[in-house]
Design a protein around this motif. Structure first.
Motif, PDB file in Angstrom:
ATOM      1  N   LEU A 119     112.199  96.609  40.194  1.00 29.09           N
ATOM      2  CA  LEU A 119     111.112  96.417  39.232  1.00 29.09           C
ATOM      3  C   LEU A 119     111.507  97.132  37.948  1.00 29.09           C
ATOM      4  O   LEU A 119     111.680  98.344  37.928  1.00 29.09           O
ATOM      5  N   LEU A 178     110.535  91.631  37.991  1.00 30.82           N
ATOM      6  CA  LEU A 178     110.766  91.950  39.395  1.00 30.82           C
ATOM      7  C   LEU A 178     111.848  91.009  39.898  1.00 30.82           C
ATOM      8  O   LEU A 178     111.688  89.794  39.853  1.00 30.82           O
ATOM      9  N   LEU A 237     110.379  98.147  34.365  1.00 27.48           N
ATOM     10  CA  LEU A 237     109.167  98.257  33.549  1.00 27.48           C
ATOM     11  C   LEU A 237     109.466  98.393  32.070  1.00 27.48           C
ATOM     12  O   LEU A 237     108.548  98.407  31.253  1.00 27.48           O
ATOM     13  N   SER A 268     103.642  92.147  38.511  1.00 27.80           N
ATOM     14  CA  SER A 268     104.695  92.552  37.574  1.00 27.80           C
ATOM     15  C   SER A 268     104.632  91.684  36.324  1.00 27.80           C
ATOM     16  O   SER A 268     104.939  92.140  35.232  1.00 27.80           O
ATOM     17  N   ILE A 299     102.480  97.083  43.446  1.00 24.41           N
ATOM     18  CA  ILE A 299     103.807  96.489  43.579  1.00 24.41           C
ATOM     19  C   ILE A 299     104.660  97.328  44.528  1.00 24.41           C
ATOM     20  O   ILE A 299     105.270  96.801  45.461  1.00 24.41           O
TER      21      ILE A 299
END
Lengths: 446, 256
Positions: A439, A425, A441, A418, A350
């Motif tokens: 992004l 994302l 997480l 993602s 990514i």
């Protein structure tokens, strides 16, 4: 799930059972109530008639009525009685009973009439259920012109027992409900268990366990079994389709990569300083990247990808990945930062794609920032096109041609990866210009 | 990024070489695609390796038995005997380092190859430079020893406690020998290297990333499945209870 959820099937079925129970009780209660009332009335009528006949005989013999019997003129009679007696005069002989509600039922009275004297022999009874002087059974018979023997009998015992009956019906219904509702709720448990098992299995299939099946164990060939086997069939069909797709993707990968490998290796043998060889190598790299992106997208589409989670020092990982892209990219906020449970190889894909995209379509300086579990890639170019902001990355759409070259798969891959990570994302444009891809997480709040 | 000098050092580190002078490292490439076979051969020969080739699995096995090779590069999809079967057969005879080459690159191929005893895998198309880097890492593992390049790297305390004992398992860090209940255990270089990594820090948890870096020389790009499967193979040889899985972290060697 939640036993207290009022919309749970168990409570619906319990409510249905309760409603059915109440309906049956209401119908039977009504019938019993009616029959009992009818019988009470008949008993009352018989009693009144017996007294009336006895009084009539007494009157015939002695010319006087017993002490508890009134002798009244027509005008003194209660109206319904007077009306009934008038009817008898017209039709001859008979017995009539009436109720306070005014409905009249001409019934062949039992023993009373048969044994009654034949000369006059017209007995009228009237059940007075109207306030204020209710629950009396009246009886009258003409003994002479405008002389009537009038009997009044108390019916409150019958009424009272009817009330008691009603009350005990209600009580037994409530007692039955106390028993039926929990029983119905419990009886739904096997059904609920099967449904819950089905739901769990379907969810497992959705989460990627394609071998999960509900199974049709148990003897019941009912709708639930039918649904279970339908879901199982669906899962099997999906699995076949998915496996075919995976096999196809793998086969395509093999067929594409094998000649590419030969090309790449052979191109590596060409002289380093030759311009034509350089062109070949450059296009080969592009072709290679395109093939890899396409294969990756088809793997993502096939749902064949699973994240392999590991605790990863995110800052360190991002710094390393950005360094290896060999681009002039500023990295911030990478020191410190805790461990993040994620798949480092996917994060790398990514980040590499975002950074490459920023360099290709945006303008320097490109900045990558790590804050907690969030990675931000920002450039200072013209920003993302409105189409992308609106609908997300589209395959082979690179926006305006002046935004540079590229096959437009990088962001699609990043988005797909993602999703595999369960991350978010997002694409935005900074207020002071430049594209910002973020992004996140951090696990989604449940 | 590569030079002849580095290649030379690899072949010197190989230990006793057959014949006079430092013989080149022998690599056997088993690959059914003629272009790849020839191109890899040419590319590796440029890096100074002696390259033998075979076009199918049975031919590969024959070639392996015929000549001494220091390293094998096997394609997964081969006619006659596929790369995985070939790897199994070779493992029965020799601990030679095996690099699998897969064009499919999906989990099943990779896992099957590693389970069969391959030390590492690459997905086609692979750049010659990358392949050479992998070959070097494998050879480094294969040739390290008391005087090998990697012996000092982990800072292991060698003499006089070169005999480490864990239950019925004895690891001789000098003689590079492992015995279980007196019987010698045959480990591939990668497995031995992995075991030594554990033996250097018994009882402490080593995470997959660190093992991948220290044993396989990978950065973040490495695949931790390589570690998992090598641990699996190691367990089969030295007893399944010896290396424990610590969920979410990695593995540790049990002392007692």
């Amino acid at each position: 799930m939640n036993h207290l959820n009022p919309r749970a099937l168990r409570w619906k079925i319990a409510a249905l059972a309760a409603a059915a129970c109440c309906a049956v009780a209401a119908v039977i209660g009504f019938l019993v109530h009616d029959a009992t009332r009818e019988r009470g009335l008949r008993v009352g009528t018989d009693r009144t008639l017996t007294r009336l006949i006895a009084a009539e005989r007494e009157y015939d013999r002695t010319g006087k009525a017993p002490a508890d019997i009134d002798v009244r003129s027509r005008a003194e009679l209660p109206k319904p009685l007077a009306r009934d007696l008038a009817t008898f005069k017209a039709t001859g002989t008979g017995t009539a009973t009436g109720t306070g509600t005014g409905t009249e039922t001409g019934t062949e009275a039992g023993t009373g009439t048969e044994t009654g004297p034949p000369d006059t022999g017209a007995y009228a009874t009237w059940y007075d259920a109207d306030p204020p002087n209710w629950f009396w059974m009246w009886g009258a018979v003409a003994v002479a012109d405008d002389r009537f023997l009038v009997v009044r009998d108390d019916m409150s015992t019958e009424v009272r027992s009817l009330q008691l009956l009603d009350r005990s019906i209600v009580k037994s219904v409530l007692a039955a409900l106390l028993f039926v509702v929990p029983l119905a709720a419990l009886a739904t448990e096997p059904i609920n268990r099967r449904l819950r098992h089905g739901a769990r299995t379907a969810r497992r299939i959705a989460d990627g366990d394609l071998d999960a099946r509900i199974g049709t164990a148990g003897r019941a060939r009912d709708e639930i079994t039918e649904m279970a086997s339908a879901v199982d069939d669906m899962a099997a069909a999906l699995q076949r389709k998915l496996e075919n797709e995976r096999r196809f993707t793998a086969d395509v990968a093999h067929e594409l990569r094998t000649p590419l490998m030969g090309l790449v290796t052979a191109a590596g043998l060409l002289p380093e300083d030759d311009e034509a060889a350089g062109l070949v190598r450059d296009r080969l790299r592009a072709l290679n990247a395109l093939v890899e992106d396409l294969l990756e997208i088809s793997r993502l589409d096939a749902g064949a990808e699973r994240a392999r989670l590991d605790p990863v020092p995110l800052g360190e990982l991002v710094a390393d990945v950005v360094r290896r892209t060999g681009t002039d990219t500023r990295v911030g906020g990478v020191d410190g930062g805790g461990l993040v449970e994620t798949d480092p190889r996917r994060v790398e894909r990514i980040v590499v794609n975002l950074v490459t995209n920023a360099h290709r379509h945006g303008a320097a300086p490109v900045e990558v920032t790590v804050t907690g579990a969030r990675i931000t890639v920002r450039d200072h170019g013209p920003g993302f096109p409105p189409d992308l902001l609106e609908r997300g990355p589209q395959r082979f759409r690179t926006g305006a041609s002046e935004r540079g070259r590229g096959h437009g798969l990088g962001l699609t891959v990043a988005q797909g990866q993602s999703e595999v990570l369960g991350a978010r994302l997002t694409f935005a444009n900074a207020p002071d210009g430049g594209a910002v891809a973020t992004l996140d997480l951090a696990p989604r709040p449940a | 990024m590569t030079s002849k000098a580095q290649v030379g050092s690899v072949s010197e580190a190989r230990g006793p070489a057959p014949g006079p002078g430092p013989a080149p490292v022998g690599v056997l490439v088993v690959e059914d695609d003629a272009t790849i076979r020839r191109a890899v051969q040419l590319a590796l020969e440029r890096y100074g390796y002696r390259v033998d080739v075979a076009a199918d699995g049975l031919g590969g096995l024959e070639a392996f038995r015929a000549g001494a090779h220091d390293l094998l590069i096997l394609d997964v999809m081969l006619p006659e005997l596929d790369g995985i079967g070939l790897c199994h057969r070779i493992r029965e005879e020799s601990p030679v380092p095996v690099l699998m080459m897969s064009a499919r690159g999906d989990a099943l191929d990779v896992v099957a190859g590693l389970e069969a005893g391959a030390d590492d895998y690459v997905v086609k198309p692979v750049d010659t430079a990358v392949m050479v880097a992998r070959i070097r890492a494998l050879l480094r593992r294969a040739t390290f020893g008391p005087d090998g390049p990697a012996a000092g790297k982990t800072g292991r305390d060698r003499a006089p406690d070169h005999l480490l004992t864990f239950g019925d398992l004895t690891v001789d860090t000098l003689g590079m020998e492992v015995r279980r209940a007196g019987a010698t255990v045959s480990l591939t270089p990668t497995e031995l290297r992995l075991l030594l990594e554990f033996a250097a820090a018994p009882g402490s948890v080593l995470d997959r990333r660190r093992l991948l870096r220290d044993v396989w020389d990978y950065g973040w790009e490495g695949d931790t499945r390589v570690v998992d499967l090598c641990v699996l193979r190691l367990r089969k040889k030295i007893g399944s209870g010896r290396i424990e899985t610590v969920r979410g972290f990695g593995y540790k060697l049990v002392r007692g």
